[in-house]
Design a protein around this motif. Structure first.
Motif, PDB file in Angstrom:
ATOM      1  N   LEU A 119      51.756  60.670  74.418  1.00  0.00           N
ATOM      2  CA  LEU A 119      51.235  61.685  75.349  1.00  0.00           C
ATOM      3  C   LEU A 119      50.187  61.076  76.279  1.00  0.00           C
ATOM      4  CD1 LEU A 119      50.792  64.782  72.996  1.00  0.00           C
ATOM      5  CD2 LEU A 119      52.586  64.443  74.710  1.00  0.00           C
ATOM      6  N   LYS A 151      34.826  72.250  78.922  1.00  0.00           N
ATOM      7  CA  LYS A 151      34.598  70.846  78.574  1.00  0.00           C
ATOM      8  C   LYS A 151      35.653  69.952  79.223  1.00  0.00           C
ATOM      9  CE  LYS A 151      33.469  69.532  74.362  1.00  0.00           C
ATOM     10  NZ  LYS A 151      33.506  69.508  72.874  1.00  0.00           N
ATOM     11  N   ASN A 197      48.770  61.737  69.674  1.00  0.00           N
ATOM     12  CA  ASN A 197      49.985  60.940  69.800  1.00  0.00           C
ATOM     13  C   ASN A 197      49.887  60.065  71.043  1.00  0.00           C
ATOM     14  OD1 ASN A 197      53.369  61.594  70.821  1.00  0.00           O
ATOM     15  ND2 ASN A 197      52.693  60.040  69.399  1.00  0.00           N
ATOM     16  N   MET A 253      45.210  67.200  69.926  1.00  0.00           N
ATOM     17  CA  MET A 253      44.734  65.886  69.446  1.00  0.00           C
ATOM     18  C   MET A 253      44.380  65.975  67.971  1.00  0.00           C
ATOM     19  SD  MET A 253      42.476  64.403  72.602  1.00  0.00           S
ATOM     20  CE  MET A 253      42.378  65.397  74.087  1.00  0.00           C
ATOM     21  N   VAL A 271      39.321  67.526  77.003  1.00  0.00           N
ATOM     22  CA  VAL A 271      39.769  68.218  75.786  1.00  0.00           C
ATOM     23  C   VAL A 271      41.290  68.408  75.728  1.00  0.00           C
ATOM     24  CG1 VAL A 271      37.639  69.463  75.265  1.00  0.00           C
ATOM     25  CG2 VAL A 271      39.301  70.488  76.820  1.00  0.00           C
ATOM     26  N   GLY A 272      41.978  68.013  76.825  1.00  0.00           N
ATOM     27  CA  GLY A 272      43.441  68.126  76.796  1.00  0.00           C
ATOM     28  C   GLY A 272      44.009  69.239  77.669  1.00  0.00           C
ATOM     29  N   LYS A 273      43.247  69.732  78.618  1.00  0.00           N
ATOM     30  CA  LYS A 273      43.752  70.804  79.501  1.00  0.00           C
ATOM     31  C   LYS A 273      44.961  70.336  80.316  1.00  0.00           C
ATOM     32  CE  LYS A 273      39.731  71.296  81.561  1.00  0.00           C
ATOM     33  NZ  LYS A 273      38.879  70.560  80.602  1.00  0.00           N
TER      34      LYS A 273
HETATM   35  P1  ADP Z   1      41.204  67.451  80.398  1.00  0.00           P
HETATM   36  O1  ADP Z   1      42.240  67.871  81.409  1.00  0.00           O
HETATM   37  O2  ADP Z   1      40.713  68.590  79.561  1.00  0.00           O
HETATM   38  O3  ADP Z   1      40.082  66.679  81.013  1.00  0.00           O
HETATM   39  P2  ADP Z   1      43.197  65.542  79.495  1.00  0.00           P
HETATM   40  O4  ADP Z   1      44.452  66.341  79.277  1.00  0.00           O
HETATM   41  O5  ADP Z   1      43.114  64.765  80.767  1.00  0.00           O
HETATM   42  O6  ADP Z   1      41.922  66.473  79.351  1.00  0.00           O
HETATM   43  O7  ADP Z   1      43.040  64.597  78.220  1.00  0.00           O
HETATM   44  C1  ADP Z   1      41.978  63.692  78.094  1.00  0.00           C
HETATM   45  C2  ADP Z   1      42.503  62.363  77.572  1.00  0.00           C
HETATM   46  O8  ADP Z   1      43.069  62.525  76.269  1.00  0.00           O
HETATM   47  C3  ADP Z   1      43.609  61.792  78.434  1.00  0.00           C
HETATM   48  O9  ADP Z   1      43.478  60.406  78.479  1.00  0.00           O
HETATM   49  C4  ADP Z   1      44.894  62.165  77.688  1.00  0.00           C
HETATM   50  O10 ADP Z   1      45.952  61.288  77.945  1.00  0.00           O
HETATM   51  C5  ADP Z   1      44.426  62.124  76.246  1.00  0.00           C
HETATM   52  N1  ADP Z   1      45.177  63.068  75.378  1.00  0.00           N
HETATM   53  C6  ADP Z   1      45.313  64.390  75.569  1.00  0.00           C
HETATM   54  N2  ADP Z   1      46.012  64.954  74.571  1.00  0.00           N
HETATM   55  C7  ADP Z   1      46.341  63.961  73.715  1.00  0.00           C
HETATM   56  C8  ADP Z   1      47.064  63.884  72.467  1.00  0.00           C
HETATM   57  N3  ADP Z   1      47.580  64.980  71.900  1.00  0.00           N
HETATM   58  N4  ADP Z   1      47.176  62.680  71.882  1.00  0.00           N
HETATM   59  C9  ADP Z   1      46.638  61.569  72.441  1.00  0.00           C
HETATM   60  N5  ADP Z   1      45.960  61.558  73.584  1.00  0.00           N
HETATM   61  C10 ADP Z   1      45.809  62.731  74.225  1.00  0.00           C
END
Ligand code: ADP
Ligand code: MG
Length: 256
Positions: free
Chosen positions: A219, A11, A216, A185, A14-16
């Protein structure tokens, strides 16, 4: 010998990438030698580590096509304290170009073997798909870190990834295992998230990391400064959680 981990989840959003760069920075902070490999043509992990993806002479693309070594292509990010094997749009072409070549899913693994002694950790940021690029990541790795949001369909979404990992394990890489699921998240005020978190633990037991990454805003702000949150604002709650996660990872690999 470097331990190699993929940060993967098919997906998007998701925060990868956030997990990869903050874990890399957290590990560097606790004294580990880290190489971060960006396998996503979007290059967000590259930019988020203070490396300009448009100005790179060499990238992971050149490494996959064997026109450069990792040592030649990796750039040390002074601010972040780790090496970056960067990616940019060129990498999207590798997907097609690799179809023609031999050992196409093992290119990254072979390239990383050349730097195994230089690092304690190699972290690979995977694109949001189960593509040839992700396959290269999974073939190289000792384990997979799966960031996930505790949402209603989280468990269902996991099935595809778990099946892919099983297939790679059976056919291409016997070392591969899921190291753990990382809850990201996370907002404990949302009852559903708490429930899904409990379900995850019931289902996957100690495959769920103890550390939980809260939602947060610091981040989310950090990438626009070209930094991981851990470097941008080390005191922020999210950054503290990633430093705790780095310590948990160091502890886990001691037992591997
Ligand atoms: P992916 O790499 O899976 O596509 P991202 O790491 O780029 O995901 O994260 C998606 C969005 O969510 C980004 O804008 C990122 O800054 C935000 N985000 C990720 N983790 C957090 C968190 N713990 N708190 C707030 N925002 C976050
Ligand atoms: Mg990403």
């Amino acid at each position: 010998m470097a331990k190699i981990f993929c940060v993967a989840n098919q997906k998007g959003g998701v925060g990868k990438t956030t997990t990869t760069v903050n874990l890399a920075a957290g590990l560097a902070k606790v004294g580990q030698r880290v190489l971060m490999v960006d396998l996503d043509p979007q290059g967000n992990a590259t930019m988020g580590s203070g490396v300009d993806k448009r100005a790179m002479q060499l990238s992971v693309y050149d490494v996959l096509l064997e026109s450069a070594s990792v040592a030649e292509a990796a750039i040390f990010s002074e601010k972040c304290g780790y090496h970056v094997l960067g990616a940019n749009r060129e990498l999207a072409g590798a997907e097609v170009e690799l179809v023609e070549v031999e050992r196409r899913e093992r290119r990254l693994k072979q390239a990383l073997a050349g730097v195994a002694e230089q690092y304690d950790f190699v972290l690979i940021d995977c694109p949001p798909s189960l593509s040839m690029l992700t396959l290269n990541g999974l073939c190289s790795a000792h384990g997979v870190i799966v960031p996930m949001q505790c949402e209603y369909f989280a468990l269902e979404g996991l099935t595809d990834l778990v099946n892919t990992i099983k297939q790679v394990h059976a056919n291409l890489n016997k070392d591969l295992q899921i190291i753990g699921l990382l809850r990201v998240m996370f907002d404990p005020r949302i009852t559903l998230q708490q429930q899904v978190s409990d379900q995850l633990k019931a289902h996957f037991g100690d495959k769920v990391f103890d550390t939980v990454i809260p939602r947060n805003v610091r981040l989310a702000e950090a990438p626009s400064y070209g930094l991981p949150g851990v470097v941008f604002d080390p005191a922020a709650r999210g950054s503290q959680a990633f430093i705790a996660f780095a310590e948990e990872m160091v502890e886990r690999i001691r037992k591997m």
